[in-house]
Design a protein around this motif. Structure first.
Motif, short mmCIF file in Angstrom:
data_model
loop_
_atom_site.label_atom_id
_atom_site.label_comp_id
_atom_site.label_asym_id
_atom_site.label_seq_id
_atom_site.Cartn_x
_atom_site.Cartn_y
_atom_site.Cartn_z
N ILE A 126 0.83 -1.21 0.00
CA ILE A 126 0.00 0.00 0.00
C ILE A 126 0.86 1.26 0.00
CG2 ILE A 126 -1.99 -1.01 1.21
CD1 ILE A 126 -0.16 1.46 3.21
N GLY A 127 0.33 2.27 -0.69
CA GLY A 127 0.97 3.59 -0.67
C GLY A 127 -0.08 4.60 -0.25
N SER A 128 -0.81 5.10 -1.25
CA SER A 128 -1.85 6.09 -0.96
C SER A 128 -2.98 5.50 -0.11
CB SER A 128 -2.45 6.61 -2.27
OG SER A 128 -1.45 6.87 -3.21
N LYS A 151 7.56 -2.11 6.19
CA LYS A 151 7.32 -0.77 5.63
C LYS A 151 8.29 -0.54 4.48
CE LYS A 151 4.13 0.46 8.61
NZ LYS A 151 2.75 0.80 8.20
N LYS A 152 7.92 0.36 3.58
CA LYS A 152 8.76 0.57 2.40
C LYS A 152 8.95 2.05 2.12
CE LYS A 152 9.32 -1.53 -2.16
NZ LYS A 152 10.47 -2.35 -1.81
N TRP A 153 10.07 2.39 1.50
CA TRP A 153 10.40 3.77 1.08
C TRP A 153 10.58 4.70 2.27
CZ3 TRP A 153 10.74 2.92 -3.91
CH2 TRP A 153 9.75 2.21 -4.58
N ILE A 154 11.06 4.25 3.39
CA ILE A 154 11.05 5.15 4.55
C ILE A 154 12.29 6.05 4.55
CG2 ILE A 154 10.81 5.27 7.06
CD1 ILE A 154 8.40 4.07 5.38
N SER A 155 12.05 7.33 4.35
CA SER A 155 13.13 8.32 4.34
C SER A 155 13.76 8.36 5.74
CB SER A 155 12.59 9.71 4.02
OG SER A 155 11.91 9.71 2.80
N LEU A 156 15.06 8.37 5.82
CA LEU A 156 15.80 8.32 7.08
C LEU A 156 15.53 7.03 7.86
CD1 LEU A 156 15.38 11.99 8.49
CD2 LEU A 156 17.26 11.08 7.13
N GLY A 201 16.05 10.33 -8.03
CA GLY A 201 16.64 11.57 -7.53
C GLY A 201 16.80 11.44 -6.03
N LEU A 202 17.06 12.57 -5.39
CA LEU A 202 17.18 12.58 -3.94
C LEU A 202 18.19 11.54 -3.47
CD1 LEU A 202 15.39 14.38 -2.10
CD2 LEU A 202 14.24 12.32 -1.39
N ARG A 203 19.30 11.51 -4.20
CA ARG A 203 20.22 10.38 -3.99
C ARG A 203 21.04 10.49 -2.72
NH1 ARG A 203 22.23 10.04 -10.22
NH2 ARG A 203 20.27 9.26 -11.02
C1 LIG Z 1 11.82 8.94 -2.21
C2 LIG Z 1 10.61 8.51 -1.42
C3 LIG Z 1 10.54 8.76 -0.08
C4 LIG Z 1 9.44 8.33 0.68
N1 LIG Z 1 9.42 8.52 2.04
C5 LIG Z 1 8.42 7.96 2.77
C6 LIG Z 1 8.45 7.99 4.20
O1 LIG Z 1 9.37 8.54 4.81
N2 LIG Z 1 7.44 7.40 4.88
C7 LIG Z 1 6.41 6.77 4.25
O2 LIG Z 1 5.53 6.24 4.92
N3 LIG Z 1 6.35 6.71 2.90
C8 LIG Z 1 7.33 7.28 2.15
N4 LIG Z 1 7.30 7.21 0.78
C9 LIG Z 1 6.18 6.54 0.13
C10 LIG Z 1 5.25 7.52 -0.55
O3 LIG Z 1 4.53 8.26 0.40
C11 LIG Z 1 4.35 6.70 -1.48
O4 LIG Z 1 5.17 6.34 -2.58
C12 LIG Z 1 3.14 7.47 -1.95
O5 LIG Z 1 2.22 7.55 -0.91
C13 LIG Z 1 2.48 6.79 -3.15
O6 LIG Z 1 2.31 5.43 -2.91
P1 LIG Z 1 2.73 4.31 -3.98
O7 LIG Z 1 4.06 4.67 -4.51
O8 LIG Z 1 2.56 2.99 -3.35
O9 LIG Z 1 1.68 4.48 -5.15
P2 LIG Z 1 0.14 4.02 -5.16
O10 LIG Z 1 -0.58 4.59 -3.98
O11 LIG Z 1 0.03 2.57 -5.42
O12 LIG Z 1 -0.35 4.83 -6.45
C14 LIG Z 1 -0.09 4.38 -7.79
C15 LIG Z 1 -0.72 5.37 -8.76
O13 LIG Z 1 -2.14 5.43 -8.53
C16 LIG Z 1 -2.52 6.78 -8.29
N5 LIG Z 1 -3.58 6.76 -7.30
C17 LIG Z 1 -3.51 6.33 -6.01
N6 LIG Z 1 -4.70 6.47 -5.41
C18 LIG Z 1 -5.55 6.99 -6.33
C19 LIG Z 1 -6.93 7.35 -6.33
N7 LIG Z 1 -7.67 7.21 -5.25
N8 LIG Z 1 -7.46 7.82 -7.49
C20 LIG Z 1 -6.71 7.96 -8.59
N9 LIG Z 1 -5.41 7.65 -8.65
C21 LIG Z 1 -4.83 7.18 -7.54
C22 LIG Z 1 -1.26 7.47 -7.80
O14 LIG Z 1 -1.30 8.86 -8.04
C23 LIG Z 1 -0.20 6.79 -8.63
O15 LIG Z 1 -0.13 7.41 -9.88
C24 LIG Z 1 8.38 7.66 0.02
C25 LIG Z 1 8.45 7.43 -1.36
C26 LIG Z 1 9.55 7.83 -2.08
C27 LIG Z 1 9.60 7.52 -3.56
#
Ligand SMILES: Cc1cc2nc3c(=O)[nH]c(=O)nc-3n(C[C@H](O)[C@H](O)[C@H](O)COP(=O)(O)OP(=O)(O)OC[C@H]3O[C@@H](n4cnc5c(N)ncnc54)[C@H](O)[C@@H]3O)c2cc1C
Length: 512
Positions: A126-128, A151-156, A201-203
């Motif tokens: 899960i992301g969003s 958990k994934k992608w956790i900055s710091l 980025g953000l390397r």
């Molecule tokens: C460099 C980096 C640092 C990060 N740091 C942290 C951190 O410190 N802590 C942390 O918890 N997370 C962190 N994240 C995670 C980041 O918050 C998630 O990547 C972000 O929430 C999006 O989730 P996802 O990549 O799983 O994409 P998904 O949520 O799977 O989304 C995939 C696509 O679907 C679209 N989408 C999603 N929901 C909807 C909707 N309801 N309607 C239409 N379109 C939608 C999105 O815009 C995207 O284009 C980091 C990510 C990166 C790349």
């Protein structure tokens, strides 16, 4: 340096630091920050920006937060994200919801840079969609909790001493109690780090996978009440959206500054590049986008500093339009600078790559635009209240009326409703932007141009809304999958070999 104005002191420090000690390209290449940077930043207060003074923080106003983040963003995204994560992702849940003894212990360490902090929400699955998280916590008979999950992608994530972990909590009998936050000391047995993610980025500021294997925390680690984690995360992270936009704004300002210098010195076929009508138009539109974002963020900060209520829609608007517009201004600057824009050593290309992230994390543009549209659809009066508060002139009010009509007329079909919510969310943002910029139109010729530009964006979007909303014109998901499936004939199967130092496992979501 002015000790009375802490933000001014920090700005002075950052400008000098950039000149004397920073080389963004080297940081990028080495994938690391200069070793002394964290302690240098801590010394000037950059790691405890809004921590109350009683816990040794700087207690900055919201307007000053914007100034600091705009400066950080202008210099380097890695610095901005270090401070975003520490100050707006990691710290707020602790200030908001940790118990007093924990605050007394942890906040001074954070404010003085003796520890870093972050929040861990995103997961491989899960992301969003935060409510779909799998990480689980179980309440133990002794009142403490055991956390399991990933958990994934956790900055710091590999550097922070304190990580706010959000998990689905169950009681001793397995009954669900809702998402709950825990302040986890990363030295606790069961806290596992790795691998590092290799990002576009953000390397210099790596992200990490984290895993929790029977990680036990005491009851005092709980943030707020059981089941209150989603609400705490929502409140704690809302303000962070503004500083993400403020940081991108800084990158856009720096990029335009360089593009303008180049245009002034460059001769093209028509003569001075800066006098060419098309170039003037590109630069002016990028400049309008930058000024619109600046006005929007200043408006929100002024309300907050005055202790006035700021509805969530403003924060969403700041994140959506702030990050989108400022990043597209960086893109315009890069295009105007042409080959020089594409060079890695000229800052703009690095901003382009680094700030691309800001359209994705802490709420991707699409996810929060759809969310905002859905909220407005449920509560159309909320939109009218936003408009009434700023009392715009007749033209913008008339356009806002058209937006209100569209909000009131949602389609029935599920997919069409997704599109409708997105169109509504976008129009609501542009209405807010048009209101803010029209209110500032008399301040200078550039402000007048920016107001007209923002109003035109709103008009254009309203004009194209009927086409956007005609979801029937889209290919179905299956038709589109079929179409893309055919690409294999043109390009074959070209997955490349993975090198040992990279994240080598193929992502299951990307395998055909
Ligand atoms: C460099 C980096 C640092 C990060 N740091 C942290 C951190 O410190 N802590 C942390 O918890 N997370 C962190 N994240 C995670 C980041 O918050 C998630 O990547 C972000 O929430 C999006 O989730 P996802 O990549 O799983 O994409 P998904 O949520 O799977 O989304 C995939 C696509 O679907 C679209 N989408 C999603 N929901 C909807 C909707 N309801 N309607 C239409 N379109 C939608 C999105 O815009 C995207 O284009 C980091 C990510 C990166 C790349």
């Amino acid at each position: 340096m002015d000790t009375e104005d802490p933000a001014k002191r920090m700005l002075g420090f950052l400008r000098e630091y950039a000149r004397k000690f920073l080389n963004s390209r080297l940081m990028d290449e080495r994938r690391s920050l200069p070793p002394a940077l964290v302690s240098d930043f801590a010394e000037v207060g950059l790691l405890g920006l809004q921590i109350p003074r009683s816990y040794q923080g700087q207690e900055l106003s919201h307007s000053d937060m914007n100034r600091v983040f705009t400066q950080l963003g202008a210099i380097d995204a890695n610095l901005a994200v270090l401070c975003v994560v520490q100050n707006t992702l990691g710290t707020p849940p602790i200030v908001l919801a940790a118990n007093e003894a924990v605050k007394q212990d942890v906040l001074p360490r954070l404010a003085t840079g003796r520890a870093l902090t972050t929040s861990a929400i995103s997961e491989p699955g899960i992301g969003s969609h935060v409510r779909g998280m799998d990480t689980s916590a179980r309440r133990n008979p002794d009142g403490g909790y055991t956390i399991n999950g990933a958990k994934k992608w956790i900055s710091l994530g590999g550097d922070a001493r304190y990580v706010n972990v959000f998990a689905k909590l169950h009681d001793e009998h397995g009954q669900p109690l809702g998402i709950t936050g825990f302040l986890v000391d990363s030295r606790t047995p069961g806290f596992q780090v790795g691998p590092e993610m290799l990002t576009l980025g953000l390397r210099a500021l790596p992200q990490y996978d984290l895993a929790f294997a029977d990680l036990r925390v005491p009851a005092s680690a709980r943030l707020g009440d059981e089941g209150s984690g989603a609400a705490i995360a929502k409140t704690a992270f809302m303000a962070g959206r503004v500083v993400l936009a403020a940081s991108t704004l800084g990158a856009a300002m720096r990029s335009l500054e360089l593009a303008q210098r180049f245009a002034t010195g460059r001769t093209i076929a028509t003569g001075s590049m800066a006098e060419n009508g098309r170039i003037r138009q590109i630069l002016a539109e990028a400049g309008a986008a930058v000024q619109a974002v600046e006005e929007l963020l200043a408006r929100i900060a002024a309300w907050r500093d005055a202790g006035e209520d700021v509805p969530d829609a403003w924060y969403f608007c700041a994140k959506i339009l702030g990050c989108e517009l400022a990043w597209s201004a960086v893109d315009s600057a890069l295009q105007v600078m042409a080959a020089r824009g594409f060079l890695d050593t000229n800052t703009v290309g690095q901003h382009f790559r680094d700030f691309r992230l800001f359209r994705i994390f802490e709420g991707s543009t699409e996810a929060i635009t759809v969310y905002l549209g859905t909220v407005m659809r449920r509560n159309p009066a909320g939109f009218l209240a936003l408009v009434d508060r700023l009392r715009p002139g007749a033209e913008v009010r008339e356009l806002a009326g058209q937006v209100a009509q569209l909000i009131a007329d949602p389609p029935g079909d599920a997919a069409a409703r997704h599109v409708h919510a997105s169109v509504v969310g976008d129009l609501v943002c542009w209405t807010m932007m048009a209101m803010v910029t029209s209110g500032a139109a008399s301040r200078s010729p550039m402000h007048a141009y920016t107001a007209l530009w923002a109003e035109r964006q709103l008009r254009d979007r309203l004009r194209s809304a009927p086409y956007d909303l005609d979801e029937r014109s889209l290919p179905t998901a299956a038709e589109f999958a079929d179409h893309v499936g055919g690409f294999g004939e043109a390009i074959g199967d070209i997955d490349q070999k993975r090198w040992p130092a990279e994240e080598w496992r193929a992502d299951p979501l990307l395998i055909g």
